[in-house]
Design an enzyme around this catalytic site. Structure first.
Site: not given
Length: 319
Positions: A48, A52, A99, A117, A166, A179, A231, A249
């Site tokens: 995951h 925030r 998350e 993104h 994207e 991605q 990416e 993270q």
């Protein structure tokens, strides 16, 4: 405040003590070369990404009604003053998920310039975009080919917090949330770090002098559609990115947090980066975990896959 400070200091001492014991044991039993070879065979998986958000309910609504995700869990932690939800396209044991964390009283976070993104694969992004438009969503690039005559069809949209997504037109894929784009200052260094420290494969590398950027795709599959990929992008002449406080993270599971940390420690000596949470067992979640940052400061959390990750996700908040 003094009491809390002493408690934290004591806790950090315990963590450090456990780490030194674990590192010592690993050093006696696993030579450096063997650790780096082990990384290539480790059973890793993208679990995951943590972001925030300023309004949890509106974010959940956008992700489920506009992007087609499912709400997998939601929990409030009033004593710690935050709430959390997990959304994705399938169960956590088989899919990469997001998350979402809402901190009481904070209605806006700075996404920064470093985070790029998330990518979502869909069989019909035109319909997805029209659905988002009908619900008042923000379209930042209309669906279309990457270039005149190109075969890749994509679009860009924004969620209520300003996070960019994207949308990629693709056939059915096992992992629609496909991605994460992170900007880096040295592309070759970043590629080498994720190959050596995390055992990823270089799936694609591309240089575009006309648009003044280079990029690479790294991940655990053999192609770009098999699993989630990272990416990495370098923009020519850019010497600094801001991290902000929105994207936190990515979590990547491992079979052994001690060997993982030993490999990361070796690689950081050569390429940069730092272990920020030495391997430790968390009694409240029955989970072993370690975390570190790469040479560009992007954070990865690695819990041990053999433990109860569902309980871990639902019951721990990592700053």
């Amino acid at each position: 405040m003094l009491k809390m400070s002493k408690c934290k200091q004591f806790a950090y001492c315990i963590v450090l003590f456990l780490y030194l014991i674990g590192s010592s044991m690993a050093a006696r039993t696993t030579p450096d070369d063997d650790v780096l070879e082990w990384v290539k065979k480790d059973n890793r998986r993208f679990l995951h990404a943590d972001i925030r958000v300023g309004d949890l309910n509106s974010t959940i609504k956008f992700y489920t009604e506009s992007l087609g995700m499912k709400l997998l869990s939601q929990k409030d932690f009033p004593e710690q003053k935050y709430s959390k939800a997990i959304v994705g396209f399938g169960p956590q044991d088989t899919h990469f998920v997001l998350e979402l964390t809402y901190i009481y009283g904070v209605d806006k976070f700075d996404i920064g310039t470093g985070f790029g993104h998330f990518g979502i694969a869909s069989q019909d992004i035109y319909t997805v975009v029209e659905n988002i438009r009908a619900k008042g969503g923000v379209i930042t690039r209309e669906p279309g080919p990457i270039a005149e005559g190109g075969s890749t069809i994509f679009a860009f949209v924004q969620d209520p917090n300003g996070y960019s997504f994207e949308l990629l037109q693709r056939p059915p894929t096992p992992e629609p949330l496909c991605q994460i784009l992170l900007n880096v200052l040295d592309l070759d260094r970043a590629i080498e770090f994720y190959e050596k420290a995390l055992g990823m494969n270089l799936l694609l590398k591309y240089d575009n002098p006309q648009e003044q950027f280079s990029m690479a795709m790294v991940g655990y599959g053999s192609n770009l559609t098999q699993t989630t990929v990272l990416e990495l992008r370098y923009d020519y002449n850019v010497t600094e990115y801001t991290k902000g406080d929105g994207y936190a993270q990515v979590a990547i599971g491992t079979d052994d947090v001690y060997k993982s940390a030993a490999a990361v420690k070796l690689v950081t000596k050569e390429l940069g980066g730092q272990i920020i949470l030495p391997p430790v067992s968390i009694p409240t979640t029955n989970t072993k975990i370690t975390s570190f940052v790469d040479p560009d400061g992007w954070k990865t959390v690695s819990p041990e896959l053999s433990y109860n990750l569902f309980f871990f996700f639902d019951n721990i908040h990592i700053e």
